[in-house]
Structures are given as structure tokens and as C-alpha cells.
Design a protein around this motif. Structure first.
Motif, PDB file in Angstrom:
ATOM      1  N   ALA A  53      17.920  27.395  53.883  1.00  0.00           N
ATOM      2  CA  ALA A  53      16.694  27.948  53.296  1.00  0.00           C
ATOM      3  C   ALA A  53      16.114  27.086  52.187  1.00  0.00           C
ATOM      4  O   ALA A  53      15.229  27.529  51.448  1.00  0.00           O
ATOM      5  CB  ALA A  53      16.884  29.389  52.818  1.00  0.00           C
ATOM      6  N   ALA A  54      16.580  25.852  52.049  1.00  0.00           N
ATOM      7  CA  ALA A  54      15.973  24.835  51.170  1.00  0.00           C
ATOM      8  C   ALA A  54      15.779  25.339  49.744  1.00  0.00           C
ATOM      9  O   ALA A  54      16.740  25.500  49.004  1.00  0.00           O
ATOM     10  CB  ALA A  54      14.669  24.332  51.777  1.00  0.00           C
ATOM     11  N   ALA A  55      14.525  25.618  49.353  1.00  0.00           N
ATOM     12  CA  ALA A  55      14.235  25.959  47.959  1.00  0.00           C
ATOM     13  C   ALA A  55      14.737  27.340  47.556  1.00  0.00           C
ATOM     14  O   ALA A  55      14.816  27.650  46.366  1.00  0.00           O
ATOM     15  CB  ALA A  55      12.731  25.867  47.703  1.00  0.00           C
ATOM     16  N   LEU A  56      15.069  28.186  48.523  1.00  0.00           N
ATOM     17  CA  LEU A  56      15.627  29.500  48.196  1.00  0.00           C
ATOM     18  C   LEU A  56      17.116  29.353  47.910  1.00  0.00           C
ATOM     19  O   LEU A  56      17.869  28.882  48.762  1.00  0.00           O
ATOM     20  CB  LEU A  56      15.429  30.473  49.362  1.00  0.00           C
ATOM     21  CG  LEU A  56      16.007  31.877  49.144  1.00  0.00           C
ATOM     22  CD1 LEU A  56      15.159  32.653  48.135  1.00  0.00           C
ATOM     23  CD2 LEU A  56      16.089  32.637  50.466  1.00  0.00           C
ATOM     24  N   PRO A  57      17.577  29.740  46.724  1.00  0.00           N
ATOM     25  CA  PRO A  57      19.012  29.610  46.417  1.00  0.00           C
ATOM     26  C   PRO A  57      19.856  30.503  47.330  1.00  0.00           C
ATOM     27  O   PRO A  57      19.640  31.707  47.400  1.00  0.00           O
ATOM     28  CB  PRO A  57      19.100  30.090  44.960  1.00  0.00           C
ATOM     29  CG  PRO A  57      17.718  29.978  44.422  1.00  0.00           C
ATOM     30  CD  PRO A  57      16.807  30.248  45.585  1.00  0.00           C
ATOM     31  N   THR A  58      20.788  29.903  48.031  1.00  0.00           N
ATOM     32  CA  THR A  58      21.700  30.669  48.882  1.00  0.00           C
ATOM     33  C   THR A  58      23.139  30.239  48.599  1.00  0.00           C
ATOM     34  O   THR A  58      23.904  30.982  48.005  1.00  0.00           O
ATOM     35  CB  THR A  58      21.367  30.473  50.374  1.00  0.00           C
ATOM     36  OG1 THR A  58      21.297  29.068  50.665  1.00  0.00           O
ATOM     37  CG2 THR A  58      20.049  31.127  50.736  1.00  0.00           C
ATOM     38  N   VAL A  59      23.485  29.032  49.001  1.00  0.00           N
ATOM     39  CA  VAL A  59      24.845  28.530  48.791  1.00  0.00           C
ATOM     40  C   VAL A  59      25.203  28.544  47.310  1.00  0.00           C
ATOM     41  O   VAL A  59      26.290  28.986  46.918  1.00  0.00           O
ATOM     42  CB  VAL A  59      24.994  27.106  49.362  1.00  0.00           C
ATOM     43  CG1 VAL A  59      26.376  26.548  49.050  1.00  0.00           C
ATOM     44  CG2 VAL A  59      24.747  27.109  50.861  1.00  0.00           C
ATOM     45  N   ASP A  60      24.288  28.069  46.462  1.00  0.00           N
ATOM     46  CA  ASP A  60      24.540  28.036  45.020  1.00  0.00           C
ATOM     47  C   ASP A  60      24.790  29.433  44.469  1.00  0.00           C
ATOM     48  O   ASP A  60      25.579  29.627  43.545  1.00  0.00           O
ATOM     49  CB  ASP A  60      23.353  27.414  44.282  1.00  0.00           C
ATOM     50  CG  ASP A  60      23.108  25.980  44.701  1.00  0.00           C
ATOM     51  OD1 ASP A  60      24.034  25.370  45.253  1.00  0.00           O
ATOM     52  OD2 ASP A  60      21.997  25.479  44.476  1.00  0.00           O
ATOM     53  N   LEU A  61      24.095  30.397  45.025  1.00  0.00           N
ATOM     54  CA  LEU A  61      24.232  31.784  44.584  1.00  0.00           C
ATOM     55  C   LEU A  61      25.677  32.256  44.716  1.00  0.00           C
ATOM     56  O   LEU A  61      26.232  32.882  43.807  1.00  0.00           O
ATOM     57  CB  LEU A  61      23.307  32.662  45.435  1.00  0.00           C
ATOM     58  CG  LEU A  61      23.014  34.077  44.964  1.00  0.00           C
ATOM     59  CD1 LEU A  61      22.245  34.068  43.659  1.00  0.00           C
ATOM     60  CD2 LEU A  61      22.224  34.820  46.039  1.00  0.00           C
ATOM     61  N   PHE A  62      26.292  31.932  45.835  1.00  0.00           N
ATOM     62  CA  PHE A  62      27.666  32.370  46.080  1.00  0.00           C
ATOM     63  C   PHE A  62      28.680  31.521  45.309  1.00  0.00           C
ATOM     64  O   PHE A  62      29.680  32.031  44.813  1.00  0.00           O
ATOM     65  CB  PHE A  62      27.971  32.321  47.576  1.00  0.00           C
ATOM     66  CG  PHE A  62      27.126  33.253  48.386  1.00  0.00           C
ATOM     67  CD1 PHE A  62      27.383  34.611  48.392  1.00  0.00           C
ATOM     68  CD2 PHE A  62      26.049  32.781  49.124  1.00  0.00           C
ATOM     69  CE1 PHE A  62      26.594  35.484  49.123  1.00  0.00           C
ATOM     70  CE2 PHE A  62      25.257  33.643  49.860  1.00  0.00           C
ATOM     71  CZ  PHE A  62      25.524  34.996  49.859  1.00  0.00           C
ATOM     72  N   PHE A  78      15.147  34.230  56.203  1.00  0.00           N
ATOM     73  CA  PHE A  78      15.577  32.859  55.955  1.00  0.00           C
ATOM     74  C   PHE A  78      14.662  31.797  56.562  1.00  0.00           C
ATOM     75  O   PHE A  78      14.834  30.616  56.284  1.00  0.00           O
ATOM     76  CB  PHE A  78      16.995  32.651  56.505  1.00  0.00           C
ATOM     77  CG  PHE A  78      18.046  33.470  55.813  1.00  0.00           C
ATOM     78  CD1 PHE A  78      18.417  33.194  54.509  1.00  0.00           C
ATOM     79  CD2 PHE A  78      18.660  34.527  56.463  1.00  0.00           C
ATOM     80  CE1 PHE A  78      19.382  33.943  53.864  1.00  0.00           C
ATOM     81  CE2 PHE A  78      19.634  35.284  55.832  1.00  0.00           C
ATOM     82  CZ  PHE A  78      19.994  34.997  54.528  1.00  0.00           C
ATOM     83  N   THR A  79      13.712  32.209  57.402  1.00  0.00           N
ATOM     84  CA  THR A  79      12.849  31.243  58.083  1.00  0.00           C
ATOM     85  C   THR A  79      11.408  31.441  57.638  1.00  0.00           C
ATOM     86  O   THR A  79      10.768  32.441  57.991  1.00  0.00           O
ATOM     87  CB  THR A  79      12.968  31.391  59.614  1.00  0.00           C
ATOM     88  OG1 THR A  79      14.334  31.216  59.990  1.00  0.00           O
ATOM     89  CG2 THR A  79      12.118  30.351  60.329  1.00  0.00           C
ATOM     90  N   GLY A  80      10.905  30.486  56.870  1.00  0.00           N
ATOM     91  CA  GLY A  80       9.553  30.597  56.334  1.00  0.00           C
ATOM     92  C   GLY A  80       8.483  30.587  57.409  1.00  0.00           C
ATOM     93  O   GLY A  80       7.440  31.232  57.268  1.00  0.00           O
ATOM     94  N   GLY A 199       3.012  34.579  52.422  1.00  0.00           N
ATOM     95  CA  GLY A 199       3.016  33.264  53.047  1.00  0.00           C
ATOM     96  C   GLY A 199       4.329  32.957  53.732  1.00  0.00           C
ATOM     97  O   GLY A 199       4.848  33.750  54.518  1.00  0.00           O
ATOM     98  N   SER A 200       4.895  31.789  53.411  1.00  0.00           N
ATOM     99  CA  SER A 200       6.159  31.369  54.023  1.00  0.00           C
ATOM    100  C   SER A 200       7.342  31.559  53.081  1.00  0.00           C
ATOM    101  O   SER A 200       8.390  30.930  53.252  1.00  0.00           O
ATOM    102  CB  SER A 200       6.074  29.902  54.455  1.00  0.00           C
ATOM    103  OG  SER A 200       5.858  29.064  53.331  1.00  0.00           O
ATOM    104  N   ASN A 201       7.177  32.424  52.081  1.00  0.00           N
ATOM    105  CA  ASN A 201       8.287  32.694  51.169  1.00  0.00           C
ATOM    106  C   ASN A 201       9.446  33.358  51.900  1.00  0.00           C
ATOM    107  O   ASN A 201       9.267  34.005  52.934  1.00  0.00           O
ATOM    108  CB  ASN A 201       7.831  33.588  50.011  1.00  0.00           C
ATOM    109  CG  ASN A 201       7.140  32.800  48.925  1.00  0.00           C
ATOM    110  OD1 ASN A 201       7.568  31.707  48.567  1.00  0.00           O
ATOM    111  ND2 ASN A 201       6.054  33.342  48.393  1.00  0.00           N
ATOM    112  N   LYS A 202      10.631  33.197  51.326  1.00  0.00           N
ATOM    113  CA  LYS A 202      11.854  33.720  51.923  1.00  0.00           C
ATOM    114  C   LYS A 202      12.565  34.630  50.920  1.00  0.00           C
ATOM    115  O   LYS A 202      12.143  34.744  49.769  1.00  0.00           O
ATOM    116  CB  LYS A 202      12.758  32.561  52.352  1.00  0.00           C
ATOM    117  CG  LYS A 202      12.093  31.614  53.349  1.00  0.00           C
ATOM    118  CD  LYS A 202      12.999  30.490  53.776  1.00  0.00           C
ATOM    119  CE  LYS A 202      13.147  29.405  52.734  1.00  0.00           C
ATOM    120  NZ  LYS A 202      11.977  28.526  52.637  1.00  0.00           N
TER     121      LYS A 202
END
Length: 242
Positions: A53-62, A78-80, A199-202
Motif C-alpha cells: 500500500a506504498a504511502a499508507l503505513p502498514t508494515v511499519d504499523l505492526f 489496500f488498492t487505490g 479519490g484513490s486514498n486507502k
């Protein structure tokens, strides 16, 4: 999905005791867990926040914010590309093909958009998160998957009358140490966090035993955002002394 040259380069870097940054999903979908183990084996680090998900924090969050927490549920848009298309259809009550063409003209959707609109992109990100964050053994081909190409303007009008918003949602549910995954077209009420995405926000929603529910949204799809995610991983590599 085979991992392609990306898998070769990541294996080469880690076995030669180099840190690595991955942005492409293929290698991580196929052998994400093995690559992380390989990095640990050589006391190196594999960064890949740009692949989920690029700019959306995912891995870092965990890895940082929820470190040590027991994860009960992970759900997200997860898909913009699919979110842009559904939002455009909602706004203009137009056909799927028309909204897809707009997404392609803006560079949000690829010329061959099937990977996104058929749910494969979301399934890939769910696979990576399940296997790397939760230590699961999920295979992308085993994930029940829906897309959005069947959605019509009539569907949109009917859903709007009921104040329902369509979202393509990927999920991981953990119960009794069993993991259930899927990608589904879900109708959410207008007050749901997923409904507010423009828009394409996730968006990602995580439910934990210790910290309760956490929701993070934003990270619109764009080439610059993906590049920024890779740069962020590089900055983390430098700051953490890797």
C-alpha cells in the motif's frame, strides 16, 4: 506470480550480506517469509513498506506501533485504483468502463487493469501481511477473491438509495489460532471509516487484544508516493544503524 528478477536480486543481496529494500510485490508474495528469515540469518534487514500500500503505513504499523500486540483482525482498502473507480462511479453514477478510463488517463490504473480490478493486488498485499507480520503460510491462489468489474451504474444507484458505500476490502481474521483471509466487495454504511476515503486514498483497520482498534487512512496511489515509501525505508535503514 513467480517473483521474477526481483526475487533473484533480493536473494542475492541478502545472501551477500547486504540490506535490501523491496517495492515490487511479486517476490514477497512468493517467498516473503523465506526472505525475512534469510535476512535474519545474515543479520541483515529487509524493508518492504512500499510493497504493501506504498504511502499508507502498514508494515511499519505492526513493526513499531503495535509491536508485541496480539492481532485479532486486519482489514483494509489496500488498492487505490479500485477505490478511485468506485468513488468516481458513486459521484457520477457512470459505467465501470468510463471510470476505469479516467483512472487510466490519470495514471492511477495500468493499461491492463485486471490485476487491480479483479482483486489480485489486494490479495497480494494480504498475502504479504499474513506471512510476514503474522508468520502464516498463506498462498495467494487460495485466497477467496472478488473484484469490481461487475459493478454497474444501476448497482451504484441502488446502494446510494440505501446509504451504502461499496469498497473492495481485503481482510485477515485470526480466531483460535486459525487465519481466515479474503478479498470481497463490501457495502459499508456512510459512517464507516472506509466510506470516507476520497479519490484513490486507502485505509487499514487493525483490531488488537491490548490496544483495541486502530484505523489509519490516506496514502493515495501515485508514483511519487511509492518512491517516497522506498525512500522512507532507506531513511529508516540509516537511522536504525543498519
Amino acid at each position: 506470480m513467480t517473483g521474477g528478477k526481483g526475487l533473484f536480486y533480493l536473494n542475492y543481496a541478502l545472501t551477500h550480506r547486504m540490506h535490501a529494500i523491496a517495492v515490487s510485490k511479486g517476490a514477497l508474495v512468493v517467498e516473503g517469509k523465506k526472505l525475512i528469515n534469510l535476512a535474519h540469518q545474515h543479520n541483515k534487514k529487509l524493508f518492504f513498506s512500499g510493497a504493501t500500500a506504498a504511502a499508507l503505513p502498514t508494515v511499519d504499523l505492526f513493526e513499531y506501533n503495535l509491536a508485541g500486540c496480539q492481532i485479532l483482525e486486519i482489514e483494509g482498502v489496500f488498492t487505490g485504483t479500485t477505490n478511485f473507480i468506485l468513488n468516481d462511479m458513486l459521484q457520477h453514477e457512470c459505467a465501470f468502463a468510463e471510470s476505469l478510463e479516467k483512472a487510466q488517463a490519470k495514471g492511477i490504473a495500468e493499461p491492463n487493469s485486471s490485476f487491480d480490478v479483479d482483486g489480485w493486488d489486494t490479495a497480494a498485499k494480504i498475502t504479504i501481511l499474513a506471512n510476514t507480520v503474522l508468520g502464516a503460510e498463506v498462498k495467494i491462489q487460495d485466497i477467496p477473491r472478488q473484484g469490481i468489474s461487475h459493478v454497474t451504474a444501476d448497482h451504484i444507484r441502488d446502494w446510494k438509495k440505501e446509504n451504502l458505500i461499496p469498497r473492495l476490502v481485503g481482510f485477515i481474521h485470526i480466531k483460535n489460532q486459525q487465519i481466515q483471509t479474503g478479498v470481497e466487495l463490501r457495502l459499508v454504511p456512510a459512517n464507516h471509516p472506509f466510506a470516507h476515503l476520497q479519490g484513490s486514498n486507502k485505509c487499514i483497520r487493525v483490531l488488537t487484544q491490548e490496544m483495541g482498534e486502530l484505523v489509519v487512512s490516506g496514502g493515495a496511489s501515485a508514483p511519487l508516493a511509492t518512491a517516497a515509501a522506498a525512500l522512507k525505508d532507506f531513511e529508516l535503514m540509516l537511522k536504525t544503524g543498519c
